[in-house]
Design an enzyme around this catalytic site. Structure first.
Site, short mmCIF file in Angstrom:
data_model
loop_
_atom_site.label_atom_id
_atom_site.label_comp_id
_atom_site.label_asym_id
_atom_site.label_seq_id
_atom_site.Cartn_x
_atom_site.Cartn_y
_atom_site.Cartn_z
N GLU A 246 0.84 -1.18 0.00
CA GLU A 246 0.00 0.00 0.00
C GLU A 246 0.88 1.24 0.00
O GLU A 246 1.78 1.33 0.82
CB GLU A 246 -0.93 0.01 1.22
CG GLU A 246 -2.00 -1.06 1.14
CD GLU A 246 -3.06 -0.94 2.22
OE1 GLU A 246 -3.99 -1.73 2.21
OE2 GLU A 246 -2.93 -0.05 3.10
N HIS B 216 -7.57 2.03 0.77
CA HIS B 216 -7.72 1.71 2.20
C HIS B 216 -8.40 2.88 2.92
O HIS B 216 -7.74 3.75 3.50
CB HIS B 216 -6.34 1.42 2.79
CG HIS B 216 -6.40 0.69 4.09
ND1 HIS B 216 -5.36 -0.05 4.59
CD2 HIS B 216 -7.38 0.57 5.02
CE1 HIS B 216 -5.67 -0.59 5.74
NE2 HIS B 216 -6.91 -0.21 6.04
#
Length: 385
Positions: free
Chosen positions: A315, A334
């Site tokens: 991420e 996210h």
């Protein structure tokens, strides 16, 4: 005086602050499990409902830190060898990161951080820190437990409904001017009566189960520590001792466990093969719980009807990440735990932890993951080294 290094996601592309569509948010004083929401003193350096999770928001930490003689450095630059994160890490006393834009504190980086005393997650989930290395090096690891649990639970319920009702493809057809009802409903079902199973029934998993009960689902769960009999009776839960037992019995699999070596790739070729044809999967926990290549094979075989996730690895995800383009996906960046409502709580909790730590008071055990060379508090219940 302490040096605090804070890694947050970038500001909105249109500039900061954004226009807010609401003037206020509900004031949540106590969580569903009875634990009080954070209450730092003195008052917060922001107004609840503001975007404080990005760089310019600074989690509202600067007023208190600078008033007490501490230094605060905030950046989103974290991944390259010459990033601002790498430049400031060697002499930082405290590193703050978020699950949504994680600064990975590997063993190598922890060894570089000679002054580091506290690795703090503004939110829930500390797998961006090598917990075994932190324990060995005497670094305390803490997170704002419970602060965004309901935020994530709501997101997971939304994803389950979206997949089963085929909402996202139907919305895309409507947006593109199509009025073909048959195409929209060819993959749409009612969620009522479906078997819903969660792997992990802690704060978030249990909150999801409570909400899915209202939709008339048949509820299943699996986790290391079995829930109290009265909770099982109240929700009509079926307990499974293994992942394999649960995935074979349900129509929807929800992942809600922390990431550590034992749980990495827990959904793999073997577990996918045990699922019913057309199983739905929701993952708002951690991306590495799922074997990426095995998921692709399970979709092609028909065992997995659709996958929705709010978590990726790494991420931020690269542009060519296969989860961006796989069929019938409901992926989001996210975001599940960083709503404006959640930010008010995890920013407040971050300040509360900092105040206790920097002023020599014990950190609330509910927030502690690693301390004194081992797992403590919530960490002892949730992680393995």
């Amino acid at each position: 005086m302490a040096k605090i290094l804070c890694i947050l996601y970038p500001d909105p592309q249109a500039g900061y602050p954004p226009p807010y569509i609401r003037d206020s948010i509900p004031d949540i004083k106590v969580y569903e499990d009875g634990h009080p929401a954070p209450h730092p003193q003195p008052p917060l350096g922001f107004t609840p409902g503001e975007l404080v999770g990005c760089v310019s928001g600074e989690l509202g930490l600067r007023p208190w830190l600078e008033a007490n003689g501490h230094e605060l450095y905030v950046t989103s630059d974290k991944d390259s060898p010459d990033s601002l994160f790498e430049q400031h890490l060697p002499d930082a006393d405290v590193v703050i990161s978020q699950p949504f834009w994680p600064a990975y504190l590997t063993e190598e980086r922890l060894k570089k951080a000679k002054n580091l005393k506290l690795a703090l997650t503004a939110g829930v989930g500390s797998d961006n820190v090598d917990l075994a290395a932190a324990a060995k090096l005497g670094v305390t690891v803490a997170e704002v437990t419970g602060s965004n649990s309901i935020s994530v639970a709501e997101h997971a319920v939304m994803m389950a409904l979206s997949l089963v009702r085929n909402y996202l493809p139907a919305h895309a057809l409507a947006r593109n001017g199509v009025w073909n009802i048959a195409d929209c409903v060819a993959r749409g079902y009612d969620i009522e009566g479906m078997a819903f199973g969660t792997i992990g029934a802690g704060r978030i998993g249990l909150a999801i189960l409570k909400r899915m009960k209202a939709f008339g689902c048949v509820l299943h769960y699996m986790q290391r520590h079995r829930l109290a009999p009265e909770v099982e009776r109240e929700l009509g839960l079926t307990y499974h001792p293994t992942v394999e037992s649960l995935v074979a019995a349900v129509d929807i699999v929800n992942l809600q466990v922390p990431l550590y070596p034992e749980t990495r790739n827990m959904l793999n070729d073997r577990t996918f093969s045990l699922m019913k044809k057309g199983t739905y999967i929701v993952n708002c926990a951690r991306g590495e719980l799922v074997d990426m290549a095995a998921l692709e094979r399970a979709q092609k075989s028909g065992h997995v009807a659709a996958y929705a996730g709010d978590v990726w690895y790494p991420e931020p995800a690269p542009m060519d990440h296969p989860w961006r383009t796989m069929p019938f996906n409901g992926m989001t960046p996210h975001i599940s735990g960083t709503t404006l409502s959640a930010q008010a709580r995890y920013a407040a909790g971050t300040l509360e932890i900092l105040q206790d730590f920097l002023e020599g008071r014990p950190i609330d055990p509910d927030y502690v993951i690693v301390q004194g060379g081992g797992l403590k508090g919530t960490g002892a219940k949730s992680y393995e080294l």
